[in-house]
Scaffold this active site. Structure first.
Site, PDB file in Angstrom:
ATOM      1  N   GLY A 162      54.613  28.519  35.388  1.00 31.56           N
ATOM      2  CA  GLY A 162      54.989  29.483  36.409  1.00 31.56           C
ATOM      3  C   GLY A 162      55.730  28.820  37.547  1.00 31.56           C
ATOM      4  O   GLY A 162      56.161  27.659  37.452  1.00 31.56           O
ATOM      5  N   GLY A 163      55.877  29.558  38.635  1.00 35.34           N
ATOM      6  CA  GLY A 163      56.633  29.038  39.757  1.00 35.34           C
ATOM      7  C   GLY A 163      55.944  27.897  40.477  1.00 35.34           C
ATOM      8  O   GLY A 163      56.613  27.051  41.078  1.00 35.34           O
ATOM      9  N   LYS A 181      44.970  25.467  34.935  1.00 43.48           N
ATOM     10  CA  LYS A 181      46.230  25.629  35.656  1.00 43.48           C
ATOM     11  C   LYS A 181      46.360  24.518  36.677  1.00 43.48           C
ATOM     12  O   LYS A 181      45.533  24.377  37.580  1.00 43.48           O
ATOM     13  CB  LYS A 181      46.266  26.997  36.359  1.00 43.48           C
ATOM     14  N   ASP A 277      51.382  41.081  42.337  1.00 39.04           N
ATOM     15  CA  ASP A 277      52.258  40.376  41.391  1.00 39.04           C
ATOM     16  C   ASP A 277      51.926  40.788  39.958  1.00 39.04           C
ATOM     17  O   ASP A 277      51.862  39.946  39.055  1.00 39.04           O
ATOM     18  CB  ASP A 277      52.106  38.860  41.564  1.00 39.04           C
TER      19      ASP A 277
END
Length: 444
Positions: A162-163, A181, A277
Protein backbone atom coordinates in the site's frame (compact mmCIF):
# COMPACT_ATOMS: atom_id res chain seq x y z
CA UNK A 1 -40.88 2.45 42.46
CA UNK A 2 -44.46 3.44 43.46
CA UNK A 3 -44.33 0.92 46.32
CA UNK A 4 -41.09 2.43 47.66
CA UNK A 5 -42.58 5.93 47.49
CA UNK A 6 -45.66 4.74 49.41
CA UNK A 7 -43.48 3.15 52.12
CA UNK A 8 -41.46 6.36 52.43
CA UNK A 9 -44.61 8.47 52.89
CA UNK A 10 -45.93 5.96 55.44
CA UNK A 11 -42.73 6.22 57.48
CA UNK A 12 -42.91 10.02 57.51
CA UNK A 13 -46.55 9.82 58.67
CA UNK A 14 -45.62 7.36 61.43
CA UNK A 15 -42.76 9.61 62.58
CA UNK A 16 -45.04 12.61 62.88
CA UNK A 17 -48.06 10.75 64.35
CA UNK A 18 -46.98 10.09 67.98
CA UNK A 19 -45.87 13.64 68.69
CA UNK A 20 -49.04 15.25 67.43
CA UNK A 21 -51.77 12.90 68.73
CA UNK A 22 -53.01 11.42 71.97
CA UNK A 23 -53.00 7.64 72.44
CA UNK A 24 -56.50 6.27 72.22
CA UNK A 25 -56.45 4.59 75.63
CA UNK A 26 -55.35 7.71 77.55
CA UNK A 27 -58.30 9.81 78.57
CA UNK A 28 -57.82 13.50 79.34
CA UNK A 29 -58.81 14.77 82.72
CA UNK A 30 -62.37 16.12 82.72
CA UNK A 31 -62.56 19.90 82.83
CA UNK A 32 -63.55 21.51 86.12
CA UNK A 33 -67.16 22.55 86.17
CA UNK A 34 -66.65 25.68 88.27
CA UNK A 35 -63.29 27.41 88.45
CA UNK A 36 -62.53 28.49 91.99
CA UNK A 37 -60.63 31.59 92.97
CA UNK A 38 -58.30 30.84 95.84
CA UNK A 39 -59.23 32.41 99.13
CA UNK A 40 -58.00 32.31 102.60
CA UNK A 41 -60.33 29.42 103.33
CA UNK A 42 -59.04 27.56 100.28
CA UNK A 43 -55.37 28.58 99.98
CA UNK A 44 -53.65 28.17 96.63
CA UNK A 45 -50.62 26.46 98.11
CA UNK A 46 -51.47 23.43 100.15
CA UNK A 47 -49.54 21.21 102.40
CA UNK A 48 -48.05 18.22 100.63
CA UNK A 49 -49.39 15.92 103.25
CA UNK A 50 -52.84 17.32 102.76
CA UNK A 51 -52.52 16.95 98.98
CA UNK A 52 -51.48 13.37 99.22
CA UNK A 53 -54.15 12.60 101.66
CA UNK A 54 -56.79 14.42 99.71
CA UNK A 55 -56.32 12.82 96.19
CA UNK A 56 -53.81 9.94 96.05
CA UNK A 57 -55.68 7.95 93.39
CA UNK A 58 -55.70 10.79 90.83
CA UNK A 59 -51.92 11.37 91.02
CA UNK A 60 -51.19 7.70 90.58
CA UNK A 61 -53.41 7.45 87.50
CA UNK A 62 -51.81 10.54 85.94
CA UNK A 63 -48.32 9.07 86.50
CA UNK A 64 -49.28 5.76 84.87
CA UNK A 65 -50.81 7.56 81.92
CA UNK A 66 -47.65 9.54 81.29
CA UNK A 67 -45.50 6.42 81.48
CA UNK A 68 -47.71 4.62 78.96
CA UNK A 69 -47.57 7.63 76.67
CA UNK A 70 -43.76 7.73 76.79
CA UNK A 71 -43.54 3.99 76.11
CA UNK A 72 -45.84 4.25 73.12
CA UNK A 73 -43.90 7.19 71.69
CA UNK A 74 -40.64 5.27 72.17
CA UNK A 75 -42.05 2.16 70.48
CA UNK A 76 -43.40 4.26 67.62
CA UNK A 77 -40.03 5.92 67.16
CA UNK A 78 -38.22 2.57 67.13
CA UNK A 79 -40.69 1.07 64.65
CA UNK A 80 -40.64 4.07 62.33
CA UNK A 81 -36.83 4.26 62.47
CA UNK A 82 -36.61 0.57 61.59
CA UNK A 83 -39.10 1.08 58.78
CA UNK A 84 -37.11 4.03 57.47
CA UNK A 85 -33.90 1.98 57.57
CA UNK A 86 -35.60 -0.82 55.62
CA UNK A 87 -36.85 1.68 53.04
CA UNK A 88 -33.37 3.18 52.65
CA UNK A 89 -31.96 -0.33 52.26
CA UNK A 90 -34.56 -1.14 49.60
CA UNK A 91 -33.80 2.09 47.77
CA UNK A 92 -30.08 1.28 47.83
CA UNK A 93 -30.72 -2.23 46.51
CA UNK A 94 -32.97 -0.83 43.79
CA UNK A 95 -30.30 1.71 42.73
CA UNK A 96 -27.59 -0.97 42.65
CA UNK A 97 -29.91 -3.19 40.58
CA UNK A 98 -30.48 -0.37 38.07
CA UNK A 99 -26.74 0.27 37.74
CA UNK A 100 -25.99 -3.42 37.19
CA UNK A 101 -28.81 -3.70 34.66
CA UNK A 102 -27.41 -0.80 32.62
CA UNK A 103 -23.93 -2.31 32.79
CA UNK A 104 -25.25 -5.69 31.62
CA UNK A 105 -27.14 -4.06 28.75
CA UNK A 106 -23.96 -2.34 27.54
CA UNK A 107 -22.03 -5.60 27.79
CA UNK A 108 -24.79 -7.38 25.89
CA UNK A 109 -24.71 -4.79 23.09
CA UNK A 110 -20.97 -5.14 22.78
CA UNK A 111 -21.14 -8.92 22.68
CA UNK A 112 -24.00 -8.78 20.15
CA UNK A 113 -21.99 -6.48 17.89
CA UNK A 114 -18.98 -8.76 18.18
CA UNK A 115 -21.08 -11.81 17.21
CA UNK A 116 -19.28 -13.84 19.86
CA UNK A 117 -15.80 -13.24 18.46
CA UNK A 118 -12.93 -13.36 20.96
CA UNK A 119 -9.21 -12.87 20.50
CA UNK A 120 -8.47 -15.53 23.13
CA UNK A 121 -8.63 -18.61 20.86
CA UNK A 122 -6.61 -16.79 18.18
CA UNK A 123 -3.85 -15.64 20.52
CA UNK A 124 -3.66 -19.11 22.03
CA UNK A 125 -2.26 -20.25 18.70
CA UNK A 126 0.94 -18.33 19.43
CA UNK A 127 2.52 -20.86 21.82
CA UNK A 128 5.98 -19.30 21.62
CA UNK A 129 4.82 -15.67 21.56
CA UNK A 130 6.52 -13.49 24.12
CA UNK A 131 4.32 -10.61 25.12
CA UNK A 132 6.18 -7.36 25.75
CA UNK A 133 3.10 -5.54 27.04
CA UNK A 134 -0.55 -4.90 26.42
CA UNK A 135 -2.57 -2.13 24.86
CA UNK A 136 -6.18 -2.92 25.59
CA UNK A 137 -6.79 -6.39 24.17
CA UNK A 138 -4.06 -6.07 21.51
CA UNK A 139 -0.82 -7.96 22.20
CA UNK A 140 2.54 -6.22 21.97
CA UNK A 141 4.72 -8.68 20.03
CA UNK A 142 8.50 -8.73 20.11
CA UNK A 143 10.31 -7.83 16.92
CA UNK A 144 12.41 -11.03 16.79
CA UNK A 145 9.27 -13.14 16.60
CA UNK A 146 8.10 -11.22 13.52
CA UNK A 147 11.50 -11.54 11.85
CA UNK A 148 11.46 -15.32 12.28
CA UNK A 149 7.84 -15.67 11.15
CA UNK A 150 8.39 -13.71 7.92
CA UNK A 151 11.83 -15.17 7.17
CA UNK A 152 13.38 -11.75 7.75
CA UNK A 153 10.64 -10.10 5.68
CA UNK A 154 11.47 -12.05 2.58
CA UNK A 155 10.00 -10.63 -0.64
CA UNK A 156 8.62 -14.08 -1.43
CA UNK A 157 6.21 -13.60 1.50
CA UNK A 158 4.77 -10.29 0.29
CA UNK A 159 0.97 -10.41 0.11
CA UNK A 160 0.37 -6.84 -0.96
CA UNK A 161 1.65 -3.29 -0.86
CA UNK A 162 0.00 0.00 0.00
CA UNK A 163 0.92 3.63 0.22
CA UNK A 164 2.59 3.33 3.62
CA UNK A 165 3.93 -0.20 3.70
CA UNK A 166 3.89 -3.86 2.72
CA UNK A 167 1.95 -6.83 4.03
CA UNK A 168 3.84 -10.10 4.59
CA UNK A 169 2.73 -13.65 5.14
CA UNK A 170 3.95 -14.83 8.55
CA UNK A 171 4.30 -18.44 9.65
CA UNK A 172 4.32 -18.80 13.43
CA UNK A 173 4.90 -21.97 15.40
CA UNK A 174 2.06 -24.43 15.63
CA UNK A 175 1.23 -23.99 11.93
CA UNK A 176 -0.53 -20.73 12.68
CA UNK A 177 -0.33 -18.09 9.97
CA UNK A 178 -1.01 -14.36 10.13
CA UNK A 179 -0.46 -11.24 8.04
CA UNK A 180 2.15 -8.71 9.14
CA UNK A 181 1.94 -5.16 7.86
CA UNK A 182 5.25 -3.31 7.94
CA UNK A 183 4.76 0.44 7.89
CA UNK A 184 7.54 2.42 6.29
CA UNK A 185 9.73 4.01 8.94
CA UNK A 186 9.62 7.72 9.64
CA UNK A 187 7.09 10.44 8.93
CA UNK A 188 4.33 11.92 11.00
CA UNK A 189 1.65 10.55 8.68
CA UNK A 190 2.82 6.96 9.08
CA UNK A 191 3.05 7.32 12.85
CA UNK A 192 -0.39 8.89 13.02
CA UNK A 193 -2.01 6.15 10.94
CA UNK A 194 -0.31 3.44 13.00
CA UNK A 195 -1.58 4.90 16.27
CA UNK A 196 -5.03 5.51 14.81
CA UNK A 197 -5.36 1.93 13.59
CA UNK A 198 -4.28 0.42 16.90
CA UNK A 199 -6.62 2.71 18.82
CA UNK A 200 -9.57 2.04 16.49
CA UNK A 201 -9.22 -1.75 16.24
CA UNK A 202 -8.49 -2.06 19.96
CA UNK A 203 -12.16 -1.27 20.58
CA UNK A 204 -13.67 -3.11 17.60
CA UNK A 205 -14.63 -6.78 17.41
CA UNK A 206 -16.99 -7.83 14.63
CA UNK A 207 -17.30 -10.77 12.26
CA UNK A 208 -16.92 -8.46 9.24
CA UNK A 209 -13.89 -6.51 10.45
CA UNK A 210 -10.37 -7.98 10.25
CA UNK A 211 -9.09 -8.57 13.81
CA UNK A 212 -5.84 -6.89 14.83
CA UNK A 213 -3.91 -9.53 16.77
CA UNK A 214 -0.89 -7.51 17.78
CA UNK A 215 1.48 -4.66 17.13
CA UNK A 216 5.19 -3.99 17.39
CA UNK A 217 7.40 -0.88 17.58
CA UNK A 218 11.05 -1.40 16.69
CA UNK A 219 13.09 1.74 16.33
CA UNK A 220 11.26 3.88 13.80
CA UNK A 221 9.55 0.89 12.18
CA UNK A 222 5.98 -0.02 13.04
CA UNK A 223 4.27 -3.40 12.55
CA UNK A 224 0.66 -4.58 12.71
CA UNK A 225 -0.32 -8.27 12.89
CA UNK A 226 -3.71 -9.29 11.48
CA UNK A 227 -5.72 -12.45 11.12
CA UNK A 228 -4.73 -14.24 7.91
CA UNK A 229 -7.29 -13.82 5.12
CA UNK A 230 -6.78 -16.82 2.87
CA UNK A 231 -8.52 -15.47 -0.23
CA UNK A 232 -6.83 -12.09 -0.32
CA UNK A 233 -8.56 -8.87 -1.32
CA UNK A 234 -11.68 -8.30 -3.37
CA UNK A 235 -9.58 -6.17 -5.72
CA UNK A 236 -7.42 -9.17 -6.68
CA UNK A 237 -10.50 -11.24 -7.49
CA UNK A 238 -12.10 -8.52 -9.61
CA UNK A 239 -9.10 -6.83 -11.24
CA UNK A 240 -6.01 -8.94 -10.54
CA UNK A 241 -3.85 -10.75 -13.09
CA UNK A 242 -5.51 -14.05 -12.18
CA UNK A 243 -9.05 -12.69 -12.15
CA UNK A 244 -11.34 -15.19 -10.45
CA UNK A 245 -14.90 -15.93 -11.44
CA UNK A 246 -16.88 -14.86 -8.41
CA UNK A 247 -20.46 -16.03 -8.85
CA UNK A 248 -23.46 -13.74 -8.54
CA UNK A 249 -24.43 -15.11 -5.14
CA UNK A 250 -20.90 -14.78 -3.78
CA UNK A 251 -20.81 -11.15 -4.92
CA UNK A 252 -24.08 -10.48 -3.17
CA UNK A 253 -22.74 -12.16 -0.03
CA UNK A 254 -19.65 -9.94 -0.14
CA UNK A 255 -21.82 -6.83 -0.53
CA UNK A 256 -23.95 -7.94 2.43
CA UNK A 257 -20.85 -8.57 4.57
CA UNK A 258 -19.44 -5.12 3.77
CA UNK A 259 -22.79 -3.51 4.62
CA UNK A 260 -22.81 -5.35 7.96
CA UNK A 261 -19.32 -4.14 8.76
CA UNK A 262 -20.20 -0.53 7.94
CA UNK A 263 -23.48 -0.77 9.86
CA UNK A 264 -21.49 -1.82 12.93
CA UNK A 265 -19.17 1.17 12.56
CA UNK A 266 -21.94 3.69 11.93
CA UNK A 267 -24.66 2.46 14.26
CA UNK A 268 -23.14 0.36 17.04
CA UNK A 269 -19.82 2.00 17.80
CA UNK A 270 -19.89 4.76 20.39
CA UNK A 271 -18.99 7.26 19.09
CA UNK A 272 -19.79 6.23 15.49
CA UNK A 273 -16.75 5.54 13.32
CA UNK A 274 -16.28 6.60 9.69
CA UNK A 275 -13.90 4.33 7.77
CA UNK A 276 -12.94 7.01 5.22
CA UNK A 277 -10.98 4.63 2.97
CA UNK A 278 -13.44 1.93 1.93
CA UNK A 279 -12.34 0.31 -1.37
CA UNK A 280 -12.03 -3.14 -2.91
CA UNK A 281 -8.38 -3.51 -1.86
CA UNK A 282 -9.39 -2.96 1.79
CA UNK A 283 -12.09 -5.64 1.62
CA UNK A 284 -10.44 -8.96 2.48
CA UNK A 285 -11.87 -12.46 2.06
CA UNK A 286 -11.27 -15.40 4.37
CA UNK A 287 -11.26 -19.07 3.39
CA UNK A 288 -15.09 -19.08 3.26
CA UNK A 289 -15.26 -15.87 1.22
CA UNK A 290 -16.55 -13.94 4.19
CA UNK A 291 -15.68 -10.28 3.60
CA UNK A 292 -14.00 -8.21 6.30
CA UNK A 293 -13.08 -4.54 6.34
CA UNK A 294 -9.43 -3.66 6.91
CA UNK A 295 -7.06 -0.68 7.06
CA UNK A 296 -8.44 1.71 9.66
CA UNK A 297 -5.53 4.12 9.56
CA UNK A 298 -7.72 6.92 8.19
CA UNK A 299 -10.80 6.18 10.28
CA UNK A 300 -12.25 9.05 12.31
CA UNK A 301 -15.02 9.32 14.85
CA UNK A 302 -18.10 11.18 13.73
CA UNK A 303 -17.62 13.92 16.33
CA UNK A 304 -14.19 14.79 14.88
CA UNK A 305 -15.02 14.26 11.20
CA UNK A 306 -15.34 17.94 10.27
CA UNK A 307 -12.42 19.43 12.19
CA UNK A 308 -9.95 21.54 10.27
CA UNK A 309 -7.03 19.31 11.23
CA UNK A 310 -8.53 16.30 9.40
CA UNK A 311 -6.47 15.99 6.25
CA UNK A 312 -8.27 15.24 3.00
CA UNK A 313 -7.51 11.57 2.37
CA UNK A 314 -8.87 8.62 0.46
CA UNK A 315 -8.56 6.94 -2.92
CA UNK A 316 -9.56 8.53 -6.19
CA UNK A 317 -12.80 7.05 -7.50
CA UNK A 318 -14.13 6.18 -4.03
CA UNK A 319 -14.10 9.64 -2.46
CA UNK A 320 -17.53 11.26 -2.13
CA UNK A 321 -17.87 14.54 -4.09
CA UNK A 322 -18.82 16.66 -1.04
CA UNK A 323 -15.70 15.47 0.79
CA UNK A 324 -13.48 16.03 -2.24
CA UNK A 325 -14.83 19.52 -2.96
CA UNK A 326 -15.80 20.92 0.44
CA UNK A 327 -14.12 18.64 2.97
CA UNK A 328 -17.50 17.56 4.42
CA UNK A 329 -17.17 14.07 5.88
CA UNK A 330 -20.09 12.04 7.26
CA UNK A 331 -21.23 8.43 7.36
CA UNK A 332 -22.81 9.09 3.94
CA UNK A 333 -19.24 9.36 2.58
CA UNK A 334 -18.77 5.67 3.40
CA UNK A 335 -22.13 4.93 1.76
CA UNK A 336 -20.87 6.56 -1.46
CA UNK A 337 -17.72 4.39 -1.40
CA UNK A 338 -19.90 1.34 -0.82
CA UNK A 339 -21.89 2.26 -3.94
CA UNK A 340 -18.67 2.36 -5.98
CA UNK A 341 -17.66 -1.09 -4.64
CA UNK A 342 -21.13 -2.33 -5.61
CA UNK A 343 -20.60 -1.10 -9.16
CA UNK A 344 -17.29 -2.98 -9.26
CA UNK A 345 -19.10 -6.16 -8.21
CA UNK A 346 -21.75 -5.66 -10.87
CA UNK A 347 -19.53 -4.73 -13.79
CA UNK A 348 -16.08 -6.05 -12.92
CA UNK A 349 -14.55 -2.69 -13.85
CA UNK A 350 -12.18 -0.46 -11.89
CA UNK A 351 -13.55 2.69 -10.23
CA UNK A 352 -11.39 4.90 -12.46
CA UNK A 353 -10.24 3.88 -15.94
CA UNK A 354 -8.01 5.63 -18.40
CA UNK A 355 -9.83 6.50 -21.64
CA UNK A 356 -7.09 8.60 -23.21
CA UNK A 357 -3.45 9.44 -22.57
CA UNK A 358 -4.30 12.27 -20.18
CA UNK A 359 -7.93 11.52 -19.45
CA UNK A 360 -9.62 9.21 -16.95
CA UNK A 361 -13.25 8.33 -16.48
CA UNK A 362 -15.10 7.47 -13.28
CA UNK A 363 -17.17 4.29 -13.21
CA UNK A 364 -19.99 6.34 -11.65
CA UNK A 365 -20.04 8.85 -14.50
CA UNK A 366 -19.90 6.11 -17.12
CA UNK A 367 -22.45 3.74 -15.59
CA UNK A 368 -25.10 6.09 -14.19
CA UNK A 369 -27.07 6.64 -17.43
CA UNK A 370 -27.17 2.88 -18.11
CA UNK A 371 -28.00 1.74 -14.59
CA UNK A 372 -31.47 3.21 -14.83
CA UNK A 373 -32.19 1.75 -18.26
CA UNK A 374 -33.44 -1.84 -18.00
CA UNK A 375 -32.64 -2.48 -21.63
CA UNK A 376 -29.00 -1.38 -21.35
CA UNK A 377 -28.27 -2.65 -17.84
CA UNK A 378 -27.68 -6.36 -18.71
CA UNK A 379 -25.16 -5.28 -21.36
CA UNK A 380 -22.78 -3.64 -18.87
CA UNK A 381 -22.78 -6.48 -16.34
CA UNK A 382 -19.57 -8.50 -15.82
CA UNK A 383 -19.64 -11.36 -18.39
CA UNK A 384 -18.65 -13.78 -15.61
CA UNK A 385 -22.08 -13.44 -13.98
CA UNK A 386 -24.36 -12.35 -16.80
CA UNK A 387 -25.92 -15.81 -17.20
CA UNK A 388 -26.10 -16.72 -13.48
CA UNK A 389 -28.29 -13.97 -12.05
CA UNK A 390 -31.96 -13.21 -11.70
CA UNK A 391 -32.80 -10.08 -13.72
CA UNK A 392 -35.20 -8.94 -11.02
CA UNK A 393 -32.37 -9.05 -8.47
CA UNK A 394 -30.06 -7.26 -10.89
CA UNK A 395 -32.51 -4.36 -11.17
CA UNK A 396 -32.79 -4.18 -7.39
CA UNK A 397 -29.00 -4.09 -6.87
CA UNK A 398 -28.60 -1.48 -9.61
CA UNK A 399 -31.22 0.68 -7.90
CA UNK A 400 -29.35 0.42 -4.59
CA UNK A 401 -26.09 1.40 -6.31
CA UNK A 402 -27.73 4.43 -7.96
CA UNK A 403 -28.98 5.67 -4.58
CA UNK A 404 -25.62 5.15 -2.88
CA UNK A 405 -23.64 7.23 -5.42
CA UNK A 406 -26.02 10.19 -5.51
CA UNK A 407 -24.06 13.49 -5.59
CA UNK A 408 -26.21 14.93 -2.79
CA UNK A 409 -25.47 13.15 0.54
CA UNK A 410 -29.01 13.58 1.85
CA UNK A 411 -30.33 11.50 -1.07
CA UNK A 412 -28.18 8.52 -0.14
CA UNK A 413 -29.67 5.85 2.12
CA UNK A 414 -28.38 4.94 5.56
CA UNK A 415 -26.19 1.86 5.54
CA UNK A 416 -28.82 0.15 7.76
CA UNK A 417 -31.38 0.48 4.95
CA UNK A 418 -28.85 -0.88 2.45
CA UNK A 419 -28.17 -3.84 4.73
CA UNK A 420 -31.84 -4.80 4.98
CA UNK A 421 -32.22 -4.48 1.21
CA UNK A 422 -29.48 -7.06 0.59
CA UNK A 423 -30.58 -9.75 3.04
CA UNK A 424 -33.36 -11.08 0.73
CA UNK A 425 -30.89 -11.26 -2.18
CA UNK A 426 -28.40 -13.59 -0.47
CA UNK A 427 -29.00 -17.36 -0.04
CA UNK A 428 -29.70 -18.64 3.46
CA UNK A 429 -26.49 -20.68 3.67
CA UNK A 430 -24.48 -17.55 2.80
CA UNK A 431 -26.01 -15.39 5.52
CA UNK A 432 -29.16 -14.04 3.84
CA UNK A 433 -32.80 -15.08 3.71
CA UNK A 434 -33.11 -16.18 0.06
CA UNK A 435 -34.27 -19.77 -0.40
CA UNK A 436 -33.17 -21.17 -3.76
CA UNK A 437 -35.81 -22.97 -5.77
CA UNK A 438 -33.34 -25.49 -7.12
CA UNK A 439 -30.93 -26.71 -4.39
CA UNK A 440 -28.79 -28.41 -7.02
CA UNK A 441 -27.74 -25.05 -8.46
CA UNK A 442 -24.21 -24.24 -7.36
CA UNK A 443 -23.74 -20.90 -5.64
CA UNK A 444 -19.99 -21.17 -5.48
Amino acid sequence: MNLLLLLLLLSIWVLSFPALSVPPDVKPDPPASDPVIPTEKDPFFKNTSDLGAHSPEVAEVNLVHHQDLNKKILVALVVSSSLLAVILLLLSCFWIFRLRKKSNEKSHQKSDGAKGISFGPILDKFPSMRIGGKKGSIAAIEYELLVNATNNFDEANILGEGGLGRVYKAQFSGDFRAAVKKIYAGGLEAEREFENEVESLRKIQHQNIVPLLGYCMHGEARFLVYEMMENGSLELHLHGPNKSRLTWHLRMKIALDVARGLEYLHERCNPPLIHRDLKSSNILLDSNFQAKLSDFGLAVTEGHSNKANIKLSGTLGYVAPEYLLDGKLTDKSDVYAFGVVLLELLMGRRPVERVAEAQCQSIVTWAMPQLTDRMKLPNIVDPAIVNTMDLKHLYQVAAIAVLCVQPEPSYRPLITDVLHSFIPLVPVDLGGSLRLMDPAVSIR
